[in-house]
Every structure is written in C-alpha cells, then in structure tokens.
Scaffold this active site. Structure first.
Site, PDB file in Angstrom:
ATOM      1  N   GLY A   1     -25.345   1.645 -55.132  1.00 10.53           N
ATOM      2  CA  GLY A   1     -26.295   1.939 -54.200  1.00 10.53           C
ATOM      3  C   GLY A   1     -26.655   3.207 -53.638  1.00 10.53           C
ATOM      4  O   GLY A   1     -27.309   3.940 -53.019  1.00 10.53           O
ATOM      5  N   LYS A   2     -25.727   4.175 -54.243  1.00  7.67           N
ATOM      6  CA  LYS A   2     -25.674   5.422 -53.931  1.00  7.67           C
ATOM      7  C   LYS A   2     -26.873   6.135 -54.484  1.00  7.67           C
ATOM      8  O   LYS A   2     -27.573   5.838 -55.446  1.00  7.67           O
ATOM      9  CB  LYS A   2     -24.453   6.437 -54.340  1.00  7.67           C
ATOM     10  CG  LYS A   2     -23.170   5.623 -53.868  1.00  7.67           C
ATOM     11  CD  LYS A   2     -23.220   5.668 -52.309  1.00  7.67           C
ATOM     12  CE  LYS A   2     -21.753   5.273 -51.878  1.00  7.67           C
ATOM     13  NZ  LYS A   2     -21.761   5.155 -50.092  1.00  7.67           N
ATOM     14  N   ASN A   3     -27.058   7.420 -54.125  1.00  8.84           N
ATOM     15  CA  ASN A   3     -28.422   8.301 -54.559  1.00  8.84           C
ATOM     16  C   ASN A   3     -28.272   8.523 -56.212  1.00  8.84           C
ATOM     17  O   ASN A   3     -29.166   8.502 -56.795  1.00  8.84           O
ATOM     18  CB  ASN A   3     -28.468   9.553 -53.833  1.00  8.84           C
ATOM     19  CG  ASN A   3     -28.980   9.254 -52.294  1.00  8.84           C
ATOM     20  OD1 ASN A   3     -28.795   8.059 -51.826  1.00  8.84           O
ATOM     21  ND2 ASN A   3     -30.024  10.160 -51.864  1.00  8.84           N
TER      22      ASN A   3
END
Length: 370
Positions: free
Chosen positions: A185-187
């Site tokens: 879910g991180k950038n």
C-alpha cells in the site's frame, strides 16, 4: 458512487506487461536471493533518494531495527520516538533491547515536535527517530542540530514518504540513515513485503549488508549474530518497474490532495491537513480530524466511501507496551489525534470525479452529524 480507500489492483495492473517480463527474467535467471535484481534496484533507489547507498531488507520494521543495531543501539539504551506513530517505530527500538522514549507531536503536522525533544534526552539516549508521518516530512533541521549537539544518531522513518521533500531535499538523505517500507500500500509498493535503508555512511552500509545476511560477508562465515532480512530478487525486480512512475504517482496524489483542500475547506468541525512552507508531502495518506470520527466513518461507508483509521490506539496504550506503565493521559496530544483522525481515499489511479464524490459525501456526512 463507490470509492475504495485504495485500489491496489488498478495501481499494479498499469504495469502488468513490464511486471510479467520482470517475473520471467527472475524465473529464468535461476537466482532468487541477493542477486543482480536487488543490486540494480538498490543502485536506482539510492540515486532516487540522493544517497550513496541503499540496502534492501525484508520489510520496513527490519529497516529501522537493523539501522539501529548497526549503529550499536542495544540493551540499556534509549531512543527518542514520536508518541504519534505506527507501532513499528517503537517495535524496532524494542527489538534492539532498547527503550523507546515518546515525545509528543506538533499538533498541526502530527510529526514529532523538535521543541520537546531535548527535554527527553538522558545519558542513555543513543538516537532520535523522526517519522515522516502520512508522507509529510518532519522538521529535520532542528532535530539534526539537537542530534549533533548531543552526539546522537538521527534516523528517518520514511516508510510513508518515498519522494517527499524537505527544503527541497528528498527524504532518505536528511539524517544519518533512513528506513523505507515497500509494503504493497505504500507510494512505492511491492507485491509483498520489502524494505530498505538509505545512507551516505559507507561503514553503516557495510554493517547493514552483513547484518541482513546472517551476519555474513562470505557464505557460511559469520562475523556477528545477524538476521535473515533480505529483499528478494522478485520484489526488487517489480519495484524497479514501478520506481520510474513514482514521481508521477506522487504528483497525482498531490492533485487529489489539493482538490480536497479546496473542496473541504470551511466545513465546521472538520480539521484538514496543514503543510508547512518547507514541506512537499507525497500524501501517502490524506488525514482529516473530527470529534465524531467513528460516526463520520460510518456515514461515509453508508455512501460507499472507503476510509481507514491511521491509527486507532497510540503505541503507549497498546497491550504490547503495558509493561512500561503508561496510562491514558500521559501523552494527550497523541491520544486526541488517535481518537479523531480519519483517512480519506487517495491514490494515483483516483479520478477527479471520484475525489469530488468523496468531498460531496464528506459534506453530507458532517452535516448529518451536526
């Protein structure tokens, strides 16, 4: 209109062809751990972060923990941490045998307050961890001055801040070392767990490469009691596919955030994010506050809007830290933030239409709570 909190499938399917090619390349190589894919990604990510070194590890928690261990943090030591953060920041300190010492945030930015740090320093303090929470940089210049004055290491927890800038300098080069997470879910997210430490400290980089691989530079010869914490070849190859798109993805997040800032301004009882002039956040999360947070989340869910609470319980009140003797009221700013924050949908594949639908739903939901 239904708007998911984050559409990971859509984010990754944009890269499907290149990811399939990367998978085949790794499969056909016959080498799956600490090979050329990891080395190439480390070089690329170090360059992106403005650092000489990037060391791939298994996850973001290990990235913080190994950086601390490699700097000699251990039992009996103390490490300054934010009271308002995801618990991994604290856990990394605990896994070193050291004690996390919480410091309250600047309420308007949610990040650690440099003005409160010095009072928390003791003869046992070895490091300060500055979390760039929600993708917005902490105020690093005063923290760096404090660290230098007291002979402490300054570690960035940049798990949510890939590409964020502070006074124009990208996160990852703002302290002695920085820890990144590549959780999906991180950038910049993998298709599984992953992490990295960036640094300009060559000696630290050497120790980290040893620690992550059973304490070994040469196979089956172990210099220190190390760990098995390695970014694998496949995740490195997939991350290398996505890295060139990171700046564009961050820019799209900024556009969504700007729309939210404009459309949600002036709603009674709704507190919007505040960005200092020196910060260029990457909006990993767009977090609002409302005193009826849970009711607001419920009202938005009824309209098909996905939200998440980041985070419902501060670390000092988690059962994991019950042995520290903290009580409700010990860190009132963190506690108030955790009671009131709500993350709205934001991501690089969101359309303006979806963002406007979120804004309309928020206005309607807040009005219904009045």
């Amino acid at each position: 209109m239904n708007v998911p909190f984050l559409d990971l499938k859509a984010i990754n399917l944009r890269h499907e062809d290149a990811m399939q090619q990367a998978f085949q390349r790794v499969l056909n190589s016959g080498w799956y751990v600490l090979g050329s894919e990891v080395a190439q990604f480390e070089t690329a990510f170090a360059a992106y972060s403005g650092c000489q070194h990037a060391i791939g590890v298994a996850n973001g928690l290990d990235a913080i923990m190994l950086a601390l261990k490699a700097y000699g943090v251990g039992p009996g030591d103390q490490v300054i941490v934010p009271s308002n953060t995801f618990i991994a920041t604290w856990l990394a300190v605990s896994h070193c045998g050291a004690q996390p010492v919480p410091v309250e945030p600047v309420e308007s930015t949610y990040n650690i307050d440099p003005a409160r740090v010095e009072a928390a320093i003791t003869a046992r303090t070895k490091a300060i961890i500055a979390v760039h929470l929600y993708g917005q940089p902490a105020d690093m210049q005063p923290l760096k001055a404090i660290a230098e004055r007291h002979g402490l290491k300054l570690i960035e927890d940049a798990a949510q801040a890939h590409g964020a800038r502070y006074h124009g300098a990208v996160a990852g080069q703002l302290g002695d070392a920085a820890a990144f997470s590549f959780y999906p879910g991180k950038n910049l997210g993998a298709l599984g767990d992953g992490g990295a430490v960036t640094t300009n400290d060559e000696a630290l980089a050497t120790r980290l490469r040893t620690y992550r691989n059973y304490g070994s530079k040469v196979k089956y010869y172990n210099e220190v009691p190390g760990y098995n914490s390695r970014l694998d070849e496949l995740q490195a190859a997939l991350l290398a596919v996505k890295l060139p798109a990171l700046d564009g993805d961050n820019q799209r997040r900024r556009a969504i955030a700007a729309l939210y800032q404009q459309q949600l301004a002036g709603i009674d009882g709704l507190v919007l994010p505040q960005v200092p002039a020196w910060a260029e956040p990457v909006w990993h999360l767009y977090v609002v506050r409302h005193r009826q947070r849970d009711a607001l989340a419920k009202a938005l869910a009824e309209q098909g809007i996905g939200t998440i609470v980041h985070y419902p319980v501060p670390p000092h009140l988690q059962p994991a830290y019950a042995d520290q003797g903290y009580r409700e009221g010990d860190f009132p700013l963190a506690e108030a933030i955790h009671r009131e924050v709500l993350s709205l949908p934001i991501g690089p594949t969101m359309s303006d239409e979806q963002a406007l639908a979120v804004c309309a739903a928020v206005r309607q939901a807040v009005a219904s709570l009045a």
